[in-house]
Design a protein around this motif. Structure first.
Motif, PDB file in Angstrom:
ATOM      1  N   TYR A   3      34.936  40.914  35.786  1.00 22.13           N
ATOM      2  CA  TYR A   3      33.550  40.486  35.604  1.00 22.13           C
ATOM      3  C   TYR A   3      32.661  41.103  36.682  1.00 22.13           C
ATOM      4  O   TYR A   3      31.490  41.417  36.434  1.00 22.13           O
ATOM      5  CB  TYR A   3      33.462  38.966  35.659  1.00 22.13           C
ATOM      6  CG  TYR A   3      33.887  38.289  34.390  1.00 22.13           C
ATOM      7  CD1 TYR A   3      34.779  37.218  34.429  1.00 22.13           C
ATOM      8  CD2 TYR A   3      33.412  38.718  33.163  1.00 22.13           C
ATOM      9  CE1 TYR A   3      35.171  36.583  33.266  1.00 22.13           C
ATOM     10  CE2 TYR A   3      33.807  38.088  31.994  1.00 22.13           C
ATOM     11  CZ  TYR A   3      34.689  37.022  32.047  1.00 22.13           C
ATOM     12  OH  TYR A   3      35.060  36.406  30.897  1.00 22.13           O
ATOM     13  N   ALA A   6      31.805  44.467  35.685  1.00 20.54           N
ATOM     14  CA  ALA A   6      30.854  44.374  34.577  1.00 20.54           C
ATOM     15  C   ALA A   6      29.471  44.041  35.079  1.00 20.54           C
ATOM     16  O   ALA A   6      28.465  44.566  34.588  1.00 20.54           O
ATOM     17  CB  ALA A   6      31.325  43.305  33.593  1.00 20.54           C
ATOM     18  N   LEU A   7      29.381  43.162  36.072  1.00 21.69           N
ATOM     19  CA  LEU A   7      28.081  42.787  36.636  1.00 21.69           C
ATOM     20  C   LEU A   7      27.400  43.997  37.252  1.00 21.69           C
ATOM     21  O   LEU A   7      26.207  44.233  37.050  1.00 21.69           O
ATOM     22  CB  LEU A   7      28.281  41.683  37.683  1.00 21.69           C
ATOM     23  CG  LEU A   7      27.023  41.231  38.431  1.00 21.69           C
ATOM     24  CD1 LEU A   7      26.011  40.671  37.456  1.00 21.69           C
ATOM     25  CD2 LEU A   7      27.392  40.210  39.488  1.00 21.69           C
ATOM     26  N   LEU A 226      30.122  41.393  22.643  1.00 20.17           N
ATOM     27  CA  LEU A 226      29.676  40.422  23.651  1.00 20.17           C
ATOM     28  C   LEU A 226      29.588  39.026  23.043  1.00 20.17           C
ATOM     29  O   LEU A 226      29.986  38.033  23.673  1.00 20.17           O
ATOM     30  CB  LEU A 226      28.320  40.843  24.218  1.00 20.17           C
ATOM     31  CG  LEU A 226      28.317  42.096  25.101  1.00 20.17           C
ATOM     32  CD1 LEU A 226      26.893  42.545  25.362  1.00 20.17           C
ATOM     33  CD2 LEU A 226      29.036  41.831  26.414  1.00 20.17           C
ATOM     34  N   ASP A 230      31.641  35.617  24.127  1.00 21.82           N
ATOM     35  CA  ASP A 230      30.970  34.357  24.453  1.00 21.82           C
ATOM     36  C   ASP A 230      31.497  33.219  23.592  1.00 21.82           C
ATOM     37  O   ASP A 230      31.727  32.104  24.076  1.00 21.82           O
ATOM     38  CB  ASP A 230      29.460  34.521  24.264  1.00 21.82           C
ATOM     39  CG  ASP A 230      28.684  33.352  24.854  1.00 21.82           C
ATOM     40  OD1 ASP A 230      29.131  32.784  25.875  1.00 21.82           O
ATOM     41  OD2 ASP A 230      27.647  32.985  24.294  1.00 21.82           O
ATOM     42  N   GLU A 242      37.730  37.337  27.827  1.00 19.88           N
ATOM     43  CA  GLU A 242      37.737  38.459  28.768  1.00 19.88           C
ATOM     44  C   GLU A 242      38.090  39.761  28.069  1.00 19.88           C
ATOM     45  O   GLU A 242      37.555  40.824  28.393  1.00 19.88           O
ATOM     46  CB  GLU A 242      38.711  38.175  29.898  1.00 19.88           C
ATOM     47  CG  GLU A 242      38.293  37.005  30.780  1.00 19.88           C
ATOM     48  CD  GLU A 242      39.253  36.773  31.931  1.00 19.88           C
ATOM     49  OE1 GLU A 242      38.988  35.895  32.751  1.00 19.88           O
ATOM     50  OE2 GLU A 242      40.288  37.470  31.987  1.00 19.88           O
ATOM     51  N   LEU A 245      34.826  40.878  26.179  1.00 20.12           N
ATOM     52  CA  LEU A 245      33.791  41.264  27.130  1.00 20.12           C
ATOM     53  C   LEU A 245      34.150  42.593  27.811  1.00 20.12           C
ATOM     54  O   LEU A 245      33.290  43.455  28.020  1.00 20.12           O
ATOM     55  CB  LEU A 245      33.590  40.168  28.169  1.00 20.12           C
ATOM     56  CG  LEU A 245      32.944  38.872  27.669  1.00 20.12           C
ATOM     57  CD1 LEU A 245      32.942  37.813  28.755  1.00 20.12           C
ATOM     58  CD2 LEU A 245      31.531  39.120  27.163  1.00 20.12           C
ATOM     59  N   GLN A 249      32.123  46.219  27.768  1.00 26.83           N
ATOM     60  CA  GLN A 249      31.688  46.857  29.006  1.00 26.83           C
ATOM     61  C   GLN A 249      32.271  48.255  29.170  1.00 26.83           C
ATOM     62  O   GLN A 249      31.716  49.075  29.906  1.00 26.83           O
ATOM     63  CB  GLN A 249      32.070  45.970  30.191  1.00 26.83           C
ATOM     64  CG  GLN A 249      31.310  44.653  30.213  1.00 26.83           C
ATOM     65  CD  GLN A 249      32.113  43.522  30.826  1.00 26.83           C
ATOM     66  OE1 GLN A 249      33.090  43.751  31.513  1.00 26.83           O
ATOM     67  NE2 GLN A 249      31.703  42.290  30.552  1.00 26.83           N
ATOM     68  N   THR A 265      23.166  39.173  27.077  1.00 28.08           N
ATOM     69  CA  THR A 265      24.309  39.648  27.857  1.00 28.08           C
ATOM     70  C   THR A 265      24.338  38.990  29.239  1.00 28.08           C
ATOM     71  O   THR A 265      25.385  38.539  29.708  1.00 28.08           O
ATOM     72  CB  THR A 265      24.234  41.175  27.997  1.00 28.08           C
ATOM     73  OG1 THR A 265      24.220  41.756  26.692  1.00 28.08           O
ATOM     74  CG2 THR A 265      25.422  41.702  28.766  1.00 28.08           C
ATOM     75  N   SER A 268      25.426  35.341  28.771  1.00 29.26           N
ATOM     76  CA  SER A 268      26.839  35.216  28.431  1.00 29.26           C
ATOM     77  C   SER A 268      27.717  35.390  29.666  1.00 29.26           C
ATOM     78  O   SER A 268      28.646  34.616  29.910  1.00 29.26           O
ATOM     79  CB  SER A 268      27.208  36.251  27.364  1.00 29.26           C
ATOM     80  OG  SER A 268      26.494  36.034  26.186  1.00 29.26           O
ATOM     81  N   LEU A 269      27.425  36.424  30.466  1.00 28.65           N
ATOM     82  CA  LEU A 269      28.231  36.652  31.663  1.00 28.65           C
ATOM     83  C   LEU A 269      28.019  35.546  32.691  1.00 28.65           C
ATOM     84  O   LEU A 269      28.952  35.161  33.403  1.00 28.65           O
ATOM     85  CB  LEU A 269      27.885  38.004  32.265  1.00 28.65           C
ATOM     86  CG  LEU A 269      28.303  39.222  31.425  1.00 28.65           C
ATOM     87  CD1 LEU A 269      27.797  40.506  32.041  1.00 28.65           C
ATOM     88  CD2 LEU A 269      29.813  39.273  31.284  1.00 28.65           C
ATOM     89  N   HIS A 273      31.100  33.297  34.189  1.00 27.36           N
ATOM     90  CA  HIS A 273      31.398  33.120  35.617  1.00 27.36           C
ATOM     91  C   HIS A 273      31.334  31.644  36.007  1.00 27.36           C
ATOM     92  O   HIS A 273      32.121  31.185  36.853  1.00 27.36           O
ATOM     93  CB  HIS A 273      30.403  33.926  36.451  1.00 27.36           C
ATOM     94  CG  HIS A 273      30.731  35.385  36.517  1.00 27.36           C
ATOM     95  ND1 HIS A 273      31.723  35.903  37.309  1.00 27.36           N
ATOM     96  CD2 HIS A 273      30.204  36.452  35.860  1.00 27.36           C
ATOM     97  CE1 HIS A 273      31.790  37.214  37.171  1.00 27.36           C
ATOM     98  NE2 HIS A 273      30.878  37.577  36.277  1.00 27.36           N
TER      99      HIS A 273
END
Length: 774
Positions: A3, A6-7, A226, A230, A242, A245, A249, A265, A268-269, A273
């Motif tokens: 993640y 991805a961030l 995505l 979610d 995961e 997602l 990504q 997006t 969702s992330l 988290h």
């Protein structure tokens, strides 16, 4: 991909392939795409940047090119803020050129104008329906019109109409092979079932949409991945969440996501988290929602409202209600001005539930109660089935903490009903059915390829044998050739042996898959009564704790104790009832495994049918003494003995007669309710519940048994599933869904016959058993 990685990727500015291309370069690229083949051209058409295309419009050298560019812009954003000016330019230009059918665009313009007014949504819906029908008539794909139309259905709260409309459109587009429109229908149906809380069907539609979009619109494909991640996270399957997602990504088009899709997006992330307890990262993502810029001012304010609620939830999760208060106040002001719906493009808007959690943290129970009730009633009014059980559970916990057992019992009962209905629609393993269908399709393709290879190898073996025979006659002249062919034959035999081994392994894998599906069905059917028993047991325990908690008896406690004891008695009765249901499911499964094990003996089918018809009638009369039905026997006197397993076939006849009597009783009750509600004459004043059993000997050795009723009949979508194991239309607790499946196995597998159903909704149902006599 993690993640955190991805961030870092999504927080980077969206980049294309450098600066915006000049108009001649974009035209050259589009021309090359068209020459590259239909599939590549279709993908480039839907993947082009809207902003680059809008810049190119003013630089087009001819009116024909400008008209085509206007059509392309409207294909990408048919209902956005720039739609009306673009439609006006297109209609004016087409009035000169007369190259396209203007009727669909006129209907689209009327619908968009009424929609943007906000006071004529029903008229806007009709105009957009007319536009879609016009585009379908000329064969032009309009996926984004179909996707945007779902929001208008939501504003009108016509959810069932929305589902039926997209089902009809999807069936039409499947026949025509219109991939883009099929994708749009799957996207809308996924949103509908997500709103209903049916995660299995949600993911089935989302993944189908993603598979189709992958071939022509990579940004839409990434967006649906995505959404799938979610939804899996909400369902509780973190591993699948995961996985999807990370798939999104890793796509090169991930950074090209813009507008509301980009805001979704971030949200969702952030939620993902937060579920993992990584609150600092979740806060950064929530701040990204608030800092992002959306071209449409209305959508900009909507995304900020969602971001404020998400950030408030994160502060409350960190036990910081003081920091959440000003954010909630800003979100409330935006909601008051925008009238944000409970669900939209960015998911569910849970402002009232967040207020309730805030006031709970502040120990302000009166306001917390007010907001929990408001959140629940809003979710119920909007038919958001996913949120209702969550809010009911929160109310149960709230009233239990407040020591208000009557309210806690009321909402606990409602929560249990919702939980059972909600869980009944879900897969036991929290994996979408479409995932299994993907695997099955791949296995079927592999089996087909192996069969084809086997057929080719069989032909090669036959040819090799003929060549070997010829070589044997002339061995002296072609001994070398004979040796070569012999070696080739041995190679082919080894290859064929390997193919057969592989095929046997695949068949065994299919058997194990079926066994897993059957085990899943049994576990799912047993889960409902066990969940019900567990829930009632927990509620009963809480009630007992409430009784024991009053150390000093008070005069008013006597009545409360009586109420609690009555509730306990009712809960224990429910536990006993659902324990009997679990036992019934196991008994039916054991009967499934014993079918066809007894020898056949000549039997008088007329007497067997008469006996089981009376047994079924007497059983129903014992439950409903005031019920009367007309039993009609139409037996063939020349039928003669037929070799059958009398006990098994009697069970089939008893089940079919019981179902027929149940159907006519339900129709009689419905008519009685109509009379009571209207205080007038019934719609069918001379309705007599009637069940008819017929036996006939047809040409040759064929024997028929028909069980007919004049009940309400069945719609097509139920008729197609009635012989499936665990499928039932009876209320929860009254049927296991194994009766007709067992009947079908007894007739088809145990007797080599057929069992079919002929039904007409509103007129009745007839089950037809066909057997072959000795």
């Amino acid at each position: 991909m993690s993640y955190s990685h991805a961030l870092r990727r999504i927080l980077q500015p969206a980049r294309l392939l450098g600066p915006r291309p000049a108009s001649w370069l974009l035209g050259l690229l589009l021309a090359c795409a068209c020459l590259a083949g239909p599939a590549q051209a279709a993908r480039s058409y839907w993947d082009v940047s809207y902003d680059s295309l809008a810049t190119t419009l003013a630089q087009q050298p001819t009116d024909v090119a400008r008209l085509q560019t206007l059509q392309h812009l409207l294909d990408l954003r048919p209902t956005g803020p720039q739609a009306l000016p673009l439609l006006d330019r297109l209609l004016a230009l087409n009035q000169q050129l007369r190259t396209v059918d203007a009727q669909p665009y006129r209907s689209l313009r009327a619908g968009v104008a009424l929609w943007q007014q906000g006071s004529a949504d029903a008229a806007a819906l009709d105009s957009l329906h007319a536009a879609i029908a016009g585009f379908d008539r000329v064969g032009r794909p309009i996926p984004w019109v179909l996707i945007d139309l779902a929001a208008l259905y939501n504003r009108l709260n016509r959810l069932e109409d929305r589902r039926r409309y997209y089902e009809a459109r999807l069936a039409n587009y499947r026949v025509r092979g219109q991939v883009q429109n099929m994708t749009a229908c799957y996207v809308s149906q996924g949103g509908y079932y997500r709103r209903m809380g049916d995660y299995n069907r949600t993911l089935n539609n989302i993944l189908r949409a993603a598979d189709l979009a992958k071939g022509y619109d990579r940004r839409l494909y990434v967006r649906e991945l995505l959404v799938a991640g979610d939804v899996y996270a909400q369902w509780g399957n973190r591993a699948r969440a995961e996985q999807y997602l990370s798939m999104a990504q890793r796509e090169p088009d991930f950074q090209r996501i813009d507008g509301m899709s980009r805001e979704y997006t971030f949200l969702s992330l952030s939620r993902a988290h937060a579920r993992k307890g990584q609150l600092p990262t979740a806060l950064v993502l929530a701040d990204s929602v608030l800092a992002a810029r959306v071209p449409d001012p209305f959508e900009q304010q909507m995304s900020r409202a969602y971001g404020l609620v998400q950030k408030s939830l994160l502060y409350l999760q960190q036990q910081q209600p003081t920091a959440a208060a000003p954010l909630l106040a800003r979100a409330q002001r935006l909601d008051d001005s925008l009238h944000v719906p409970m669900t939209g493009k960015l998911g569910e808007f849970e402002l009232d539930a967040t207020w309730a959690r805030y006031y709970t943290a502040r120990h302000d129970d009166a306001r917390a109660e007010q907001h929990w009730l408001r959140a629940y009633h809003k979710a119920a009014a909007a038919h958001i089935e996913r949120l209702q059980p969550e809010y009911l559970k929160a109310l149960v916990d709230f009233y239990t903490r407040r020591q208000q057992p009557a309210q806690a019992q009321y909402y606990a009962n409602a929560y249990i009903r919702y939980a059972i209905a909600f869980n009944a629609a879900q897969s036991v393993f929290h994996v979408a059915q479409y995932e299994g269908e993907r695997v099955e399709q791949a296995q079927n393709a592999q089996i087909s390829a192996l069969r084809q290879q086997q057929a080719v190898q069989a032909v090669r073996l036959r040819l090799s044998k003929w060549l070997l025979l010829g070589a044997g006659l002339a061995v002296a002249l072609v001994s070398g050739l004979g040796a070569f062919i012999y070696r080739q034959l041995r190679t082919n035999r080894n290859t064929l042996s390997q193919l057969r081994d592989t095929q046997a392994q695949l068949v065994q894998a299919e058997k194990m898959a079926f066994l897993g599906e059957l085990t899943s069905g049994i576990a799912h059917e047993l889960q409902n009564p066990l969940t019900f028993m567990k829930s009632f047991a927990e509620v009963s325990t809480e009630l007992v704790d409430d009784m024991d908690g009053n150390a000093t008896p008070q005069p008013k406690d006597s009545q409360l104790r009586s109420e609690i004891l009555a509730g306990l008695k009712q809960n224990l009765q429910q536990i006993s009832q659902h324990g009997q249901r679990a036992s019934s499911i196991i008994k039916d499964m054991l009967e499934h495994s014993r079918t066809g094990t007894s020898p056949r003996v000549p039997t008088d089918l007329n007497a067997l049918a008469e006996e089981n018809l009376l047994l079924a009638y007497q059983a129903l009369r014992s439950q409903s003494p005031d019920f009367d039905a007309q039993l009609v026997r139409d037996f063939d006197p020349h039928l003669g003995p037929v070799a059958v397993v009398a006990s098994d076939l009697g069970r089939v006849l008893l089940n079919l007669c019981a179902n027929a009597l149940h159907a006519v009783r339900e129709r009689q009750r419905e008519l009685e309710l109509v009379v009571v509600s209207t205080s007038g004459a019934p719609a069918e004043p001379h309705y007599v519940p009637t069940v008819t059993v017929r036996t006939r000997r047809r040409a040759g050795r064929t024997v028929e048994i028909r069980v007919c009723d004049n009940g309400p009949g069945m719609p097509d979508h139920i008729r197609e599933k009635i012989f499936q194991p665990f499928f039932t239309t009876k209320p929860v607790g009254e049927g296991t869904g194994l009766g007709l499946s067992l009947c079908h196995d007894i007739v088809a597998k145990g007797h080599g016959g057929t069992l079919v159903v002929d039904t007409c909704e509103g007129q009745g149902t007839e089950f037809i058993i066909t057997l072959t006599s000795a």
